[in-house]
Design a protein around this motif. Structure first.
Motif, PDB file in Angstrom:
ATOM      1  N   ALA A  46      -1.956  -5.133   6.039  1.00  7.59           N
ATOM      2  CA  ALA A  46      -3.119  -4.854   5.195  1.00  7.59           C
ATOM      3  C   ALA A  46      -2.830  -3.697   4.264  1.00  7.59           C
ATOM      4  O   ALA A  46      -3.244  -3.693   3.102  1.00  7.59           O
ATOM      5  CB  ALA A  46      -4.330  -4.550   6.082  1.00  7.59           C
ATOM      6  N   ALA A  47      -2.080  -2.709   4.763  1.00  7.41           N
ATOM      7  CA  ALA A  47      -1.769  -1.562   3.906  1.00  7.41           C
ATOM      8  C   ALA A  47      -0.877  -1.971   2.752  1.00  7.41           C
ATOM      9  O   ALA A  47      -0.970  -1.432   1.649  1.00  7.41           O
ATOM     10  CB  ALA A  47      -1.085  -0.469   4.732  1.00  7.41           C
ATOM     11  N   ASP A  48       0.015  -2.947   3.015  1.00  5.17           N
ATOM     12  CA  ASP A  48       0.924  -3.382   1.960  1.00  5.17           C
ATOM     13  C   ASP A  48       0.164  -3.967   0.784  1.00  5.17           C
ATOM     14  O   ASP A  48       0.595  -3.880  -0.367  1.00  5.17           O
ATOM     15  CB  ASP A  48       1.894  -4.441   2.493  1.00  5.17           C
ATOM     16  N   THR A  49      -0.913  -4.646   1.013  1.00  3.62           N
ATOM     17  CA  THR A  49      -1.620  -5.379  -0.044  1.00  3.62           C
ATOM     18  C   THR A  49      -2.987  -4.778  -0.343  1.00  3.62           C
ATOM     19  O   THR A  49      -3.826  -5.423  -0.946  1.00  3.62           O
ATOM     20  CB  THR A  49      -1.789  -6.849   0.381  1.00  3.62           C
ATOM     21  N   ALA A  50      -3.161  -3.547   0.058  1.00  3.95           N
ATOM     22  CA  ALA A  50      -4.463  -2.918  -0.146  1.00  3.95           C
ATOM     23  C   ALA A  50      -4.764  -2.757  -1.618  1.00  3.95           C
ATOM     24  O   ALA A  50      -3.870  -2.583  -2.437  1.00  3.95           O
ATOM     25  CB  ALA A  50      -4.489  -1.555   0.545  1.00  3.95           C
ATOM     26  N   ASP A  51      -6.071  -2.778  -1.946  1.00  6.36           N
ATOM     27  CA  ASP A  51      -6.479  -2.619  -3.336  1.00  6.36           C
ATOM     28  C   ASP A  51      -6.105  -1.250  -3.891  1.00  6.36           C
ATOM     29  O   ASP A  51      -6.041  -1.058  -5.098  1.00  6.36           O
ATOM     30  CB  ASP A  51      -7.994  -2.815  -3.450  1.00  6.36           C
ATOM     31  N   ALA A  52      -5.817  -0.301  -3.021  1.00  5.31           N
ATOM     32  CA  ALA A  52      -5.508   1.053  -3.473  1.00  5.31           C
ATOM     33  C   ALA A  52      -4.113   1.182  -4.052  1.00  5.31           C
ATOM     34  O   ALA A  52      -3.761   2.238  -4.555  1.00  5.31           O
ATOM     35  CB  ALA A  52      -5.663   2.023  -2.301  1.00  5.31           C
ATOM     36  N   VAL A  53      -3.294   0.138  -3.967  1.00  2.72           N
ATOM     37  CA  VAL A  53      -1.941   0.221  -4.508  1.00  2.72           C
ATOM     38  C   VAL A  53      -1.998   0.444  -6.016  1.00  2.72           C
ATOM     39  O   VAL A  53      -2.692  -0.281  -6.739  1.00  2.72           O
ATOM     40  CB  VAL A  53      -1.153  -1.067  -4.193  1.00  2.72           C
ATOM     41  N   ARG A  54      -1.285   1.459  -6.472  1.00 10.67           N
ATOM     42  CA  ARG A  54      -1.262   1.785  -7.902  1.00 10.67           C
ATOM     43  C   ARG A  54       0.158   1.597  -8.435  1.00 10.67           C
ATOM     44  O   ARG A  54       1.117   1.404  -7.663  1.00 10.67           O
ATOM     45  CB  ARG A  54      -1.764   3.211  -8.121  1.00 10.67           C
ATOM     46  N   GLY A  74      -4.959  -6.183  -6.928  1.00 10.37           N
ATOM     47  CA  GLY A  74      -5.838  -5.178  -7.510  1.00 10.37           C
ATOM     48  C   GLY A  74      -5.139  -4.055  -8.222  1.00 10.37           C
ATOM     49  O   GLY A  74      -5.662  -2.936  -8.289  1.00 10.37           O
ATOM     50  N   VAL A  75      -3.949  -4.305  -8.782  1.00 18.32           N
ATOM     51  CA  VAL A  75      -3.231  -3.266  -9.532  1.00 18.32           C
ATOM     52  C   VAL A  75      -3.881  -3.148 -10.907  1.00 18.32           C
ATOM     53  O   VAL A  75      -3.964  -4.125 -11.653  1.00 18.32           O
ATOM     54  CB  VAL A  75      -1.735  -3.613  -9.665  1.00 18.32           C
ATOM     55  N   THR A  76      -4.351  -1.958 -11.247  1.00 17.75           N
ATOM     56  CA  THR A  76      -5.114  -1.785 -12.486  1.00 17.75           C
ATOM     57  C   THR A  76      -4.347  -0.954 -13.502  1.00 17.75           C
ATOM     58  O   THR A  76      -3.465  -0.168 -13.169  1.00 17.75           O
ATOM     59  CB  THR A  76      -6.451  -1.101 -12.198  1.00 17.75           C
ATOM     60  N   GLY A  77      -4.724  -1.145 -14.753  1.00 14.54           N
ATOM     61  CA  GLY A  77      -4.132  -0.364 -15.830  1.00 14.54           C
ATOM     62  C   GLY A  77      -4.492  -0.942 -17.172  1.00 14.54           C
ATOM     63  O   GLY A  77      -5.274  -1.901 -17.278  1.00 14.54           O
ATOM     64  N   VAL A  78      -3.896  -0.357 -18.214  1.00 14.99           N
ATOM     65  CA  VAL A  78      -4.134  -0.773 -19.597  1.00 14.99           C
ATOM     66  C   VAL A  78      -2.841  -1.357 -20.158  1.00 14.99           C
ATOM     67  O   VAL A  78      -1.748  -0.822 -19.938  1.00 14.99           O
ATOM     68  CB  VAL A  78      -4.612   0.410 -20.454  1.00 14.99           C
ATOM     69  N   VAL A  79      -2.953  -2.455 -20.882  1.00 13.09           N
ATOM     70  CA  VAL A  79      -1.791  -3.106 -21.485  1.00 13.09           C
ATOM     71  C   VAL A  79      -1.269  -2.261 -22.644  1.00 13.09           C
ATOM     72  O   VAL A  79      -2.020  -1.911 -23.559  1.00 13.09           O
ATOM     73  CB  VAL A  79      -2.156  -4.520 -21.979  1.00 13.09           C
ATOM     74  N   GLN A  96      -4.465   6.606 -14.272  1.00 13.79           N
ATOM     75  CA  GLN A  96      -4.666   7.665 -13.276  1.00 13.79           C
ATOM     76  C   GLN A  96      -3.316   8.038 -12.680  1.00 13.79           C
ATOM     77  O   GLN A  96      -2.900   7.532 -11.641  1.00 13.79           O
ATOM     78  CB  GLN A  96      -5.631   7.203 -12.178  1.00 13.79           C
ATOM     79  N   ALA A  97      -2.596   8.926 -13.384  1.00 12.85           N
ATOM     80  CA  ALA A  97      -1.249   9.292 -12.977  1.00 12.85           C
ATOM     81  C   ALA A  97      -1.272  10.200 -11.753  1.00 12.85           C
ATOM     82  O   ALA A  97      -2.238  10.938 -11.525  1.00 12.85           O
ATOM     83  CB  ALA A  97      -0.540  10.000 -14.127  1.00 12.85           C
ATOM     84  N   ASP A  98      -0.182  10.108 -10.966  1.00 11.39           N
ATOM     85  CA  ASP A  98      -0.033  11.074  -9.883  1.00 11.39           C
ATOM     86  C   ASP A  98       0.674  12.312 -10.432  1.00 11.39           C
ATOM     87  O   ASP A  98       0.933  12.417 -11.636  1.00 11.39           O
ATOM     88  CB  ASP A  98       0.719  10.462  -8.700  1.00 11.39           C
ATOM     89  N   ASP A  99       1.001  13.248  -9.565  1.00 14.52           N
ATOM     90  CA  ASP A  99       1.623  14.485 -10.022  1.00 14.52           C
ATOM     91  C   ASP A  99       3.120  14.521  -9.699  1.00 14.52           C
ATOM     92  O   ASP A  99       3.723  15.598  -9.671  1.00 14.52           O
ATOM     93  CB  ASP A  99       0.924  15.699  -9.409  1.00 14.52           C
ATOM     94  N   VAL A 119      -2.793  -5.733 -26.323  1.00  9.04           N
ATOM     95  CA  VAL A 119      -2.691  -4.286 -26.172  1.00  9.04           C
ATOM     96  C   VAL A 119      -4.096  -3.689 -26.163  1.00  9.04           C
ATOM     97  O   VAL A 119      -4.941  -4.035 -26.989  1.00  9.04           O
ATOM     98  CB  VAL A 119      -1.841  -3.687 -27.305  1.00  9.04           C
ATOM     99  N   GLY A 120      -4.333  -2.804 -25.224  1.00  8.42           N
ATOM    100  CA  GLY A 120      -5.646  -2.178 -25.091  1.00  8.42           C
ATOM    101  C   GLY A 120      -6.549  -2.847 -24.077  1.00  8.42           C
ATOM    102  O   GLY A 120      -7.608  -2.313 -23.737  1.00  8.42           O
ATOM    103  N   ASP A 121      -6.121  -4.007 -23.570  1.00  5.40           N
ATOM    104  CA  ASP A 121      -6.903  -4.650 -22.502  1.00  5.40           C
ATOM    105  C   ASP A 121      -6.759  -3.860 -21.199  1.00  5.40           C
ATOM    106  O   ASP A 121      -5.646  -3.467 -20.821  1.00  5.40           O
ATOM    107  CB  ASP A 121      -6.419  -6.078 -22.258  1.00  5.40           C
ATOM    108  N   ALA A 122      -7.856  -3.634 -20.531  1.00  2.73           N
ATOM    109  CA  ALA A 122      -7.816  -3.133 -19.160  1.00  2.73           C
ATOM    110  C   ALA A 122      -7.742  -4.353 -18.255  1.00  2.73           C
ATOM    111  O   ALA A 122      -8.528  -5.293 -18.398  1.00  2.73           O
ATOM    112  CB  ALA A 122      -9.055  -2.297 -18.851  1.00  2.73           C
TER     113      ALA A 122
END
Length: 626
Positions: A46-54, A74-79, A96-99, A119-122
């Motif tokens: 479940a952790a492997d495919t969790a929606d929280a994966v970025r 559920g991998v999100t971002g902008v094209v 939402q970048a990490d540090d 380009v610009g699609d979320a």
């Protein structure tokens, strides 16, 4: 590290359509990663495919994704970029970048067919994380982390593209790459990226990320596949003509980037640029990784080329008492080539090379070119070329050569490339000694107290396995103003099979060097035979050596002081005859025996730096008094 690979024909006019099937390469890199303990095995949790994966979770802190082979949802971002031809897909960047500077926030989504996003699609993406090796696992290339077999949902459109990372002289480290892990066969795949320390790690940490460069100098001219090379480090190993010189295996020129366009050529022509021009303004887009250049800025916005007026060089005319000897790779010349190519090459011989007395040609093909029907004679090729030289105002050159056995000398199948001597009979005479053919070795004998060839023209040690499927050296005996000069024309084995500078092995494997080393040893031994008979003999060894002036090949040629690499008489910044992936480097050479103490050497830059080329090599000229 190798920086020149074989000049294999690439069939597509679009740089992004040169993509090999992905499945075998993906399987190979995953198998290697599993064997090295870089990937977990067993079913996804479940952790492997969790929606929280970025995206940065997918990219991870090494070159191999920690999620390779697994499903993600559920991998999100902008094209940030869309590629509608070639390797079709789009780039997705997390807002939402990490540090962690080692983890990229962008990733390529491979769709296989024209993407339906803009380009610009979320977007929200689900699919399989894979590692694709451009060129296949045997190439040694690094892999590209991507999402395949995607399900894509557009959640909104018209969003701003994430701000680009500015790649500049200040941001790219001076050190090129870390040493590979000996326990992993010299691979850097398992090493944690250090983007502040190594250039390759820096670029890898930006794989798939939207990047930007400012005005940058062109160090590799626009090629037939609509790509060029720039450097973001204008003072890195630069020379007076604008190139970036490759002067050692540790001088990889870290500021080089390949530039391609995401806009189809049918919509906007790709700009023509020569070395030394500038790509001005802003060039921005995702950072890709491909087989034919490694890290590549795939431009959504492309700058404008500013022409700096690079001119083709011309060498000086030899004086009456000087012998001018030259070498020129004329790139698979045969009678089926357009007359315009013959005329342009001939004009270069007359005007740029000042009609040398002896001209060694490489890549002369047989009389019907690549037609594979057993033809080996090249008389028609040579007549067409020498006639063109006369028409251009040059001398009526005669020629000498030896036809190869059919399909035994490498090169294009059916083409039967070989080396040939042209010489100006008004200045030089050729000593013909019968008996030389494709399989018969010429030797050295003493004649009236001086060295002489048993066969002229003749081949050097053609039965040596070093020359299997490769061009055999052509030796000839010439006389200039009563003095004998031995000339040996060469075309050593190509760099095919070598790994590129962006290999995951660091340093990369240079497997092709083994054959060239054997070839160099054979030529060196022959020159020593000549010098043993006559210590003061004038010997010139020249041609497409396919290796650098600092290489083991060149060291083998010069072993024991038998020869001197004349190109080393030039300032380091002027030592080059070929430009490959933005590196100006030596492949063509002229070497001299110890009796030739004083000479003038010129690498005549007329091709390698230009978008419009008659050959991909620059000819070399040596002038001396025998």
């Amino acid at each position: 590290m190798p920086s020149s690979l074989p000049r294999t024909a690439r069939t597509s006019a679009s740089p992004l359509s040169r993509t090999a099937p992905r499945t075998a390469a993906v399987s190979a890199v995953l198998a290697a990663a599993l064997a090295a303990g870089l990937l977990a095995t067993g079913p996804a949790t479940a952790a492997d495919t969790a929606d929280a994966v970025r995206v940065h979770d997918i990219q991870g802190t090494t070159r191999i994704s920690p999620l390779a082979g697994q499903q993600v949802t559920g991998v999100t971002g902008v094209v940030t970029g869309v590629r509608t031809y070639g390797s079709r897909g789009f780039w997705l960047q997390d807002t939402q970048a990490d540090d962690n500077p080692a983890t990229s926030e962008g990733v390529f989504v491979y769709t296989g067919s024209a993407p339906t996003v803009a380009v610009g699609d979320a977007v929200t993406v689900s699919g399989t994380v894979t590692e694709y090796v451009p060129g296949g696992a045997s190439s040694g290339n690094q892999s590209l982390t991507q999402i395949t077999k995607p399900a894509v949902t557009v959640t909104s459109s018209g969003n701003p593209v994430p701000a680009p990372v500015v790649v500049s002289a200040r941001s790219v480290p001076a050190a090129y790459a870390p040493e590979g892990d000996p326990a992993a066969g010299g691979s850097v795949n398992g090493r944690t990226l250090e983007p502040g320390r190594y250039a390759l790690d820096y670029y890898e940490s930006l794989e798939g990320t939207n990047i930007r460069i400012g005005s940058s100098r062109v160090v590799g001219a626009t090629d037939p596949y609509n790509e060029l090379w720039v450097t973001v480090k204008p003072h890195e190993n630069d020379n007076r003509r604008g190139g970036a010189v490759y002067g050692s295996y540790t001088a990889q020129n870290t500021g080089r980037l390949q530039i391609q366009s995401l806009v189809p050529i049918s919509q906007t022509p790709f700009p023509k640029a020569n070395v030394g021009d500038w790509l001005t303004g802003t060039t921005e887009g995702p950072l890709d990784f491909n087989q034919f250049g490694g890290y590549t800025l795939t431009a959504r916005t492309l700058g404008t080329v500013a022409d700096r007026g690079l001119e083709r060089e011309s060498t000086e005319k030899q004086h009456r008492g000087e012998l001018a000897v030259a070498t020129y790779n004329v790139e698979n010349l045969d009678p089926t080539d357009a007359q315009e190519k013959f005329d342009a090459l001939a004009k270069a011989v007359v005007e740029n090379l000042a009609s040398p007395d002896i001209l060694a040609l490489e890549e002369i093909q047989d009389d019907n070119g690549a037609k594979n029907d057993g033809t080996v004679a090249a008389d028609q090729t040579l007549k067409k070329f020498t006639d063109a030289i006369v028409a251009a105002g040059g001398p009526a050159y005669e020629w000498r050569g030896i036809d190869p056995a059919n399909n035994k000398d490498g090169g294009e199948p059916g083409g039967n490339i070989r080396q040939v001597f042209l010489f100006n009979p008004e200045r030089v005479s050729f000593t013909d000694r019968a008996g030389g053919d494709a399989a018969t070795a010429t030797g050295v004998v003493r004649e009236k107290g001086r060295a002489a060839l048993t066969h002229s023209p003749g081949r050097i040690d053609p039965a040596n396995t070093a020359w299997d499927n490769s061009r055999k050296p052509l030796a000839g005996e010439f006389t200039f103003r009563g003095r004998t000069v031995f000339v040996i024309a060469n075309h050593f084995g190509s760099k095919g099979g070598d790994e590129s500078l962006v290999s995951h092995h660091q340093p990369p494997n240079r497997s092709s060097e083994a054959k060239r080393l054997q070839q160099a040893q054979a030529v060196n031994a022959f020159v020593k035979d000549v010098l043993q008979v006559q210590r003061t003999a004038d010997v010139v060894v020249l041609g497409d050596i396919n290796d650098f002036e600092f290489s083991a090949t060149t060291r083998a040629l010069t072993d024991g002081g038998a020869l001197h690499a004349a190109v080393t008489s030039l300032p380091r910044s002027e030592r080059y005859s070929y430009v490959y992936q933005g590196n100006s480097q030596v492949l063509d050479q002229i070497l001299t025996s110890p009796s030739i103490r004083r000479f003038e050497y010129d690498s005549v830059h007329i091709n390698a730096e230009f978008a419009e080329q008659n050959s991909d090599h620059d000819p070399q000229v040596l002038r001396f008094r025998p």
